[in-house]
Write a protein that holds these residues in place. Structure first.
Motif, PDB file in Angstrom:
ATOM      1  N   GLN A  10       0.834  -1.196   0.000  1.00 53.69           N
ATOM      2  CA  GLN A  10       0.000   0.000   0.000  1.00 53.69           C
ATOM      3  C   GLN A  10       0.874   1.253   0.000  1.00 53.69           C
ATOM      4  OE1 GLN A  10      -2.508   1.233   3.344  1.00 53.69           O
ATOM      5  NE2 GLN A  10      -4.210   1.313   1.883  1.00 53.69           N
ATOM      6  N   GLN A  11       1.943   1.222   0.768  1.00 53.65           N
ATOM      7  CA  GLN A  11       2.866   2.357   0.799  1.00 53.65           C
ATOM      8  C   GLN A  11       3.481   2.575  -0.581  1.00 53.65           C
ATOM      9  OE1 GLN A  11       5.963   1.990   3.748  1.00 53.65           O
ATOM     10  NE2 GLN A  11       7.108   3.713   2.926  1.00 53.65           N
ATOM     11  N   ALA A  12       3.844   1.490  -1.258  1.00 57.12           N
ATOM     12  CA  ALA A  12       4.455   1.602  -2.593  1.00 57.12           C
ATOM     13  C   ALA A  12       3.485   2.233  -3.592  1.00 57.12           C
ATOM     14  CB  ALA A  12       4.908   0.228  -3.077  1.00 57.12           C
ATOM     15  N   PHE A  13       2.235   1.781  -3.599  1.00 57.04           N
ATOM     16  CA  PHE A  13       1.241   2.360  -4.509  1.00 57.04           C
ATOM     17  C   PHE A  13       0.980   3.822  -4.166  1.00 57.04           C
ATOM     18  CE2 PHE A  13       0.316  -2.066  -5.557  1.00 57.04           C
ATOM     19  CZ  PHE A  13       0.069  -1.993  -6.911  1.00 57.04           C
ATOM     20  N   PHE A  14       0.949   4.135  -2.877  1.00 58.99           N
ATOM     21  CA  PHE A  14       0.732   5.511  -2.436  1.00 58.99           C
ATOM     22  C   PHE A  14       1.861   6.423  -2.920  1.00 58.99           C
ATOM     23  CE2 PHE A  14       1.164   8.730   1.047  1.00 58.99           C
ATOM     24  CZ  PHE A  14       0.026   9.457   0.735  1.00 58.99           C
ATOM     25  N   VAL A  15       3.095   6.003  -2.697  1.00 53.67           N
ATOM     26  CA  VAL A  15       4.253   6.794  -3.124  1.00 53.67           C
ATOM     27  C   VAL A  15       4.279   6.918  -4.647  1.00 53.67           C
ATOM     28  CG1 VAL A  15       6.785   6.808  -3.237  1.00 53.67           C
ATOM     29  CG2 VAL A  15       5.631   6.363  -1.059  1.00 53.67           C
ATOM     30  N   ALA A  16       3.942   5.833  -5.351  1.00 52.46           N
ATOM     31  CA  ALA A  16       3.904   5.894  -6.824  1.00 52.46           C
ATOM     32  C   ALA A  16       2.854   6.890  -7.303  1.00 52.46           C
ATOM     33  CB  ALA A  16       3.623   4.504  -7.401  1.00 52.46           C
ATOM     34  N   GLY A  17       1.700   6.939  -6.625  1.00 47.22           N
ATOM     35  CA  GLY A  17       0.663   7.912  -6.987  1.00 47.22           C
ATOM     36  C   GLY A  17       1.139   9.338  -6.784  1.00 47.22           C
ATOM     37  N   ILE A  18       1.790   9.572  -5.652  1.00 53.74           N
ATOM     38  CA  ILE A  18       2.332  10.906  -5.368  1.00 53.74           C
ATOM     39  C   ILE A  18       3.338  11.313  -6.443  1.00 53.74           C
ATOM     40  CG2 ILE A  18       3.816  12.225  -3.797  1.00 53.74           C
ATOM     41  CD1 ILE A  18       2.610  10.517  -1.503  1.00 53.74           C
ATOM     42  N   MET A  19       4.285  10.429  -6.722  1.00 57.29           N
ATOM     43  CA  MET A  19       5.342  10.760  -7.687  1.00 57.29           C
ATOM     44  C   MET A  19       4.768  11.016  -9.080  1.00 57.29           C
ATOM     45  SD  MET A  19       8.059  11.034  -5.978  1.00 57.29           S
ATOM     46  CE  MET A  19       9.267  11.139  -7.291  1.00 57.29           C
ATOM     47  N   ALA A  20       3.820  10.180  -9.514  1.00 60.78           N
ATOM     48  CA  ALA A  20       3.247  10.358 -10.849  1.00 60.78           C
ATOM     49  C   ALA A  20       2.529  11.702 -10.954  1.00 60.78           C
ATOM     50  CB  ALA A  20       2.299   9.197 -11.166  1.00 60.78           C
ATOM     51  N   TYR A  21       1.728  12.039  -9.941  1.00 62.55           N
ATOM     52  CA  TYR A  21       1.028  13.330  -9.945  1.00 62.55           C
ATOM     53  C   TYR A  21       2.031  14.481  -9.980  1.00 62.55           C
ATOM     54  CZ  TYR A  21      -1.488  17.396  -8.233  1.00 62.55           C
ATOM     55  OH  TYR A  21      -1.988  18.668  -8.096  1.00 62.55           O
ATOM     56  N   CYS A  22       3.017  14.432  -9.109  1.00 66.00           N
ATOM     57  CA  CYS A  22       3.957  15.551  -8.969  1.00 66.00           C
ATOM     58  C   CYS A  22       4.855  15.724 -10.191  1.00 66.00           C
ATOM     59  CB  CYS A  22       4.781  15.380  -7.695  1.00 66.00           C
ATOM     60  SG  CYS A  22       3.778  15.583  -6.190  1.00 66.00           S
TER      61      CYS A  22
ATOM     62  N   ASN B  24       7.987  15.744  -1.257  1.00 67.17           N
ATOM     63  CA  ASN B  24       9.267  16.238  -0.750  1.00 67.17           C
ATOM     64  C   ASN B  24       9.685  15.579   0.558  1.00 67.17           C
ATOM     65  OD1 ASN B  24       9.424  17.920  -2.954  1.00 67.17           O
ATOM     66  ND2 ASN B  24       8.606  19.688  -1.878  1.00 67.17           N
ATOM     67  N   SER B  25       8.722  15.140   1.370  1.00 71.40           N
ATOM     68  CA  SER B  25       9.086  14.614   2.684  1.00 71.40           C
ATOM     69  C   SER B  25       9.216  13.098   2.747  1.00 71.40           C
ATOM     70  CB  SER B  25       8.084  15.091   3.745  1.00 71.40           C
ATOM     71  OG  SER B  25       6.811  14.560   3.503  1.00 71.40           O
ATOM     72  N   ILE B  26       8.453  12.362   1.931  1.00 71.74           N
ATOM     73  CA  ILE B  26       8.543  10.901   2.029  1.00 71.74           C
ATOM     74  C   ILE B  26       8.814  10.183   0.715  1.00 71.74           C
ATOM     75  CG2 ILE B  26       7.020  10.815   4.037  1.00 71.74           C
ATOM     76  CD1 ILE B  26       4.975   9.465   1.994  1.00 71.74           C
ATOM     77  N   ALA B  27       8.454  10.782  -0.409  1.00 71.44           N
ATOM     78  CA  ALA B  27       8.543  10.066  -1.677  1.00 71.44           C
ATOM     79  C   ALA B  27       9.873  10.297  -2.388  1.00 71.44           C
ATOM     80  CB  ALA B  27       7.378  10.453  -2.582  1.00 71.44           C
ATOM     81  N   ALA B  28      10.272  11.529  -2.556  1.00 72.27           N
ATOM     82  CA  ALA B  28      11.488  11.829  -3.300  1.00 72.27           C
ATOM     83  C   ALA B  28      12.679  12.131  -2.394  1.00 72.27           C
ATOM     84  CB  ALA B  28      11.256  13.012  -4.236  1.00 72.27           C
ATOM     85  N   HIS B  29      12.403  12.588  -1.211  1.00 66.72           N
ATOM     86  CA  HIS B  29      13.450  12.963  -0.266  1.00 66.72           C
ATOM     87  C   HIS B  29      13.079  12.418   1.105  1.00 66.72           C
ATOM     88  CE1 HIS B  29      14.740  15.718  -3.403  1.00 66.72           C
ATOM     89  NE2 HIS B  29      13.512  16.215  -3.431  1.00 66.72           N
TER      90      HIS B  29
ATOM     91  N   ASP C  39      -9.159  25.408  -2.215  1.00 62.15           N
ATOM     92  CA  ASP C  39      -9.163  24.045  -1.689  1.00 62.15           C
ATOM     93  C   ASP C  39      -8.284  23.132  -2.540  1.00 62.15           C
ATOM     94  OD1 ASP C  39     -10.858  24.794   0.350  1.00 62.15           O
ATOM     95  OD2 ASP C  39     -12.674  23.995  -0.609  1.00 62.15           O
ATOM     96  N   GLY C  40      -8.433  23.241  -3.844  1.00 63.99           N
ATOM     97  CA  GLY C  40      -7.619  22.434  -4.755  1.00 63.99           C
ATOM     98  C   GLY C  40      -6.138  22.736  -4.604  1.00 63.99           C
ATOM     99  N   LYS C  41      -5.818  24.018  -4.464  1.00 61.97           N
ATOM    100  CA  LYS C  41      -4.410  24.413  -4.281  1.00 61.97           C
ATOM    101  C   LYS C  41      -3.851  23.816  -2.993  1.00 61.97           C
ATOM    102  CE  LYS C  41      -1.107  27.732  -5.314  1.00 61.97           C
ATOM    103  NZ  LYS C  41       0.041  26.890  -5.503  1.00 61.97           N
ATOM    104  N   GLN C  42      -4.657  23.762  -1.925  1.00 60.02           N
ATOM    105  CA  GLN C  42      -4.193  23.179  -0.661  1.00 60.02           C
ATOM    106  C   GLN C  42      -3.916  21.687  -0.807  1.00 60.02           C
ATOM    107  OE1 GLN C  42      -7.134  24.203   2.277  1.00 60.02           O
ATOM    108  NE2 GLN C  42      -6.313  26.269   2.568  1.00 60.02           N
ATOM    109  N   VAL C  43      -4.773  20.973  -1.518  1.00 56.94           N
ATOM    110  CA  VAL C  43      -4.546  19.537  -1.747  1.00 56.94           C
ATOM    111  C   VAL C  43      -3.292  19.353  -2.588  1.00 56.94           C
ATOM    112  CG1 VAL C  43      -5.469  17.436  -2.801  1.00 56.94           C
ATOM    113  CG2 VAL C  43      -6.981  18.939  -1.485  1.00 56.94           C
ATOM    114  N   HIS C  44      -3.135  20.170  -3.621  1.00 57.88           N
ATOM    115  CA  HIS C  44      -1.927  20.113  -4.454  1.00 57.88           C
ATOM    116  C   HIS C  44      -0.680  20.332  -3.593  1.00 57.88           C
ATOM    117  CE1 HIS C  44       0.913  20.904  -7.690  1.00 57.88           C
ATOM    118  NE2 HIS C  44       1.234  22.007  -7.048  1.00 57.88           N
ATOM    119  N   GLU C  45      -0.702  21.343  -2.754  1.00 59.24           N
ATOM    120  CA  GLU C  45       0.450  21.626  -1.893  1.00 59.24           C
ATOM    121  C   GLU C  45       0.711  20.476  -0.923  1.00 59.24           C
ATOM    122  OE1 GLU C  45      -0.492  25.480  -0.273  1.00 59.24           O
ATOM    123  OE2 GLU C  45       0.025  26.492  -2.150  1.00 59.24           O
ATOM    124  N   ARG C  46      -0.349  19.811  -0.459  1.00 63.90           N
ATOM    125  CA  ARG C  46      -0.187  18.641   0.406  1.00 63.90           C
ATOM    126  C   ARG C  46       0.547  17.540  -0.354  1.00 63.90           C
ATOM    127  NH1 ARG C  46       0.534  15.833   5.064  1.00 63.90           N
ATOM    128  NH2 ARG C  46      -0.930  14.130   5.327  1.00 63.90           N
TER     129      ARG C  46
END
Length: 192
Positions: A67-79, A116-121, A103-110
């Motif tokens: 689940q963590q792997a799919f989550f991180v992959a989703g984050i990376m693909a979006y970013c 930056n904190s868990i997926a790429a760094h 609201d959308g900008k806040q989700v994007h920033e999240r």
């Protein structure tokens, strides 16, 4: 190292060519460059949907890591849609994509923050806690390196909405170019 060989690529594309399509024809370079963006958005949506549809079983390490792997992959693909890429590959501007949507900008920033904190760094994160556990015994010290990660499943719907919002923006951008291309070529364009 495994790569896509020319033979493998030709085999994969043979049915498309057999239907009469020309691959990467000249004059379509600007349109072709958007294929990267579309690929990332499909990957992001699919990975976040997997996390949503497969609840974690906390006692199961393999399930948790998957689940963590799919989550991180989703984050990376979006970013990736918002990060600089290779030559000619478009990069979206979040200010334009989320104009008028606080609201959308806040989700994007999240999502960018999680990238930056868990997926790429590696940085401090509100969803990961690292712990060093030490047990002192008369003849030895037993040390365990532990981590606890909470995949924010309660935010997945918001993340999927961010992907959909980005897909909508990309669709509008592509349609503008396709309309121009239609006029330029004097032919109706049909997406398949």
């Amino acid at each position: 190292m495994s790569t896509i060989t020319d033979d493998d690529y030709k085999t994969h594309m043979a049915p498309i060519v057999a239907e009469g399509f020309t691959l990467d024809p000249p004059g379509f370079e600007r349109l072709s460059s958007w294929t990267h963006m579309l690929m990332h958005l499909v990957n992001a949506r699919t990975n976040f949907e997997w996390v949503r549809d497969h609840p974690v079983e906390l006692a199961e390490m393999e399930n948790s890591l998957r689940q963590q792997a799919f989550f991180v992959a989703g984050i990376m693909a979006y970013c990736r849609c918002y990060a600089s890429s290779g030559s000619g590959i478009p990069m979206l501007d979040a200010k334009k994509v989320y104009e008028g949507s606080d609201d959308g900008k806040q989700v994007h920033e999240r999502l960018i923050g999680l990238r930056n904190s868990i997926a790429a760094h590696t940085d401090a994160s509100d969803i990961v806690r690292l712990t060093l556990a030490v047990k002192e015994e008369p003849e030895r010290l037993v040390i365990r390196h532990l981590w606890t990660m909470a995949v924010p499943v309660d935010e997945i719907a918001d993340f999927l909405e961010a992907v959909a919002h980005t897909e909508h923006f990309v669709t509008i951008s592509l349609n503008k170019y396709l309309n121009w291309l239609e006029k330029d070529r004097g032919k109706t364009i049909e997406l398949d």
